[in-house]
Design an enzyme around this catalytic site. Sequence first.
Site, PDB file in Angstrom:
ATOM      1  N   ARG A 222       0.875  -1.194   0.000  1.00 27.97           N
ATOM      2  CA  ARG A 222       0.000   0.000   0.000  1.00 27.97           C
ATOM      3  C   ARG A 222       0.906   1.236   0.000  1.00 27.97           C
ATOM      4  NH1 ARG A 222      -5.051   0.157   3.924  1.00 27.97           N
ATOM      5  NH2 ARG A 222      -5.817   1.549   2.298  1.00 27.97           N
TER       6      ARG A 222
ATOM      7  N   GLN B  87     -15.252   1.685   7.216  1.00 23.94           N
ATOM      8  CA  GLN B  87     -14.452   1.429   8.436  1.00 23.94           C
ATOM      9  C   GLN B  87     -15.146   1.982   9.680  1.00 23.94           C
ATOM     10  OE1 GLN B  87     -13.179   2.603   5.567  1.00 23.94           O
ATOM     11  NE2 GLN B  87     -11.065   1.965   5.240  1.00 23.94           N
TER      12      GLN B  87
ATOM     13  N   ASP C 260      -2.473   9.019   7.975  1.00 28.64           N
ATOM     14  CA  ASP C 260      -1.640   8.022   7.285  1.00 28.64           C
ATOM     15  C   ASP C 260      -0.255   8.563   6.980  1.00 28.64           C
ATOM     16  OD1 ASP C 260      -4.578   7.171   6.655  1.00 28.64           O
ATOM     17  OD2 ASP C 260      -3.278   5.413   6.441  1.00 28.64           O
TER      18      ASP C 260
HETATM   19  O1  MRU Z   1      -7.648   2.418   4.261  1.00 32.41           O
HETATM   20  P1  MRU Z   1      -7.410   2.307   5.740  1.00 32.41           P
HETATM   21  O2  MRU Z   1      -8.545   1.688   6.476  1.00 32.41           O
HETATM   22  O3  MRU Z   1      -6.083   1.670   6.042  1.00 32.41           O
HETATM   23  O4  MRU Z   1      -7.315   3.814   6.218  1.00 32.41           O
HETATM   24  C1  MRU Z   1      -7.081   4.071   7.578  1.00 32.41           C
HETATM   25  C2  MRU Z   1      -7.083   5.515   7.917  1.00 32.41           C
HETATM   26  O5  MRU Z   1      -7.218   6.380   7.082  1.00 32.41           O
HETATM   27  C3  MRU Z   1      -6.805   5.851   9.351  1.00 32.41           C
HETATM   28  O6  MRU Z   1      -7.467   7.025   9.724  1.00 32.41           O
HETATM   29  C4  MRU Z   1      -5.293   6.060   9.544  1.00 32.41           C
HETATM   30  O7  MRU Z   1      -4.577   4.988   9.005  1.00 32.41           O
HETATM   31  C5  MRU Z   1      -4.944   6.217  10.966  1.00 32.41           C
HETATM   32  S1  MRU Z   1      -5.113   4.701  11.863  1.00 32.41           S
HETATM   33  C6  MRU Z   1      -4.618   4.975  13.439  1.00 32.41           C
END
Ligand code: MRU
Length: 345
Positions: free
Chosen positions: A90, A197, A238
């Site tokens: 990713r 999520q 992220d």
């Molecule tokens: O696509 P994802 O579910 O991995 O995205 C996660 C997020 O955007 C979260 O807000 C971020 O990773 C922070 S997790 C502590």
Amino acid sequence: MNQLVSVTWHDNAVHVLDQRLLPHQEVVNAYTTVAGVADSIRSMQVRGAPAIGCTAAYGMALVAVHTAADSASTVIPALRAAQQVLDASRPTAVNLFWATARMLAHAMDNVHLPIAAFRAAMLTEAQTIFAEDLAMCQAIGRHGEPLIPARGRVLTHCNAGGLATAGYGTALGPIYRAHELGRAVHVYVDETRPYLQGARLTAFELQRGGVPLTLITDNMAAYFMGKGLVDCVIVGADRIAANGDVANKIGTYGLAVLAHAHGIPMYVAAPTSTIDLRIADGSMIPIEERSSDEVTMIQGIRIAPAGVIAAHPAFDVTPARYISGIICEKGVIRAPYGPGLAAMC
Ligand code: MRU
């Protein structure tokens, strides 16, 4: 707090809780290969920036633990190859690259060790990354809790809780802390289309933790802010650029603009492993494009007409000017973010 753990190590394997199946089924998949671990990240069995960093670290440890080599130096090329495979899983969350680079650096530092000691050192480092992440989340909780007003109503987006980290969470850390202290706190949970999520994971873990919540669809946020029902917004990240621009789940930017328009503080909670000082501003953060199917279908059921192609940027970038503070394990950073972020790293 009775929390699920997103990734664990035992019996010389990486065990990943399959978050795609939550909240209905709790299934754990075991991996003994780097390709399997990378696929668990790519396919979103494990997701959330810190959790994928921890998982990738364990993926690197697998190489050392399972090697047939009789000297550490001959394992280094395999570790470099593993780093490439894991880093390709990713693109947006920097914690992934941070964790694999740290594991490789640790291997180089310990390359003189006999092979058995080298194996142990690599596994210990991955376990340390996990333990440090949990401790950072708990510290974020302590620093962020005072930012939540009395009887605070907090809006959050995506899942930045225990499932997205080694435990406890980043954005949910201050909320859990307030709840543990016996304070009244209520969470508005954005559903978080398209991957849900919020509805599937944040609602699940808050409910399990006994934290009062209301699930809303993403397009209801302005309504609740306009009614004066939201006291602050707390989200995860992220990747945070050197100037304080923040990449987080698609929809975060819109929330930040809404919060700004309503005079509501917008906080970002993230460990320093999410700060990327090599990136000057948010325009340079790579944004993952995911499958159109994740938008045109919900849990396998097609909702858009056949043949329609949907856009699916998985993240967006919130400009630093819309962020009221960045809560990290060392404290709360305020604008101007450049010097503050540099001082924390
Ligand atoms: O696509 P994802 O579910 O991995 O995205 C996660 C997020 O955007 C979260 O807000 C971020 O990773 C922070 S997790 C502590």
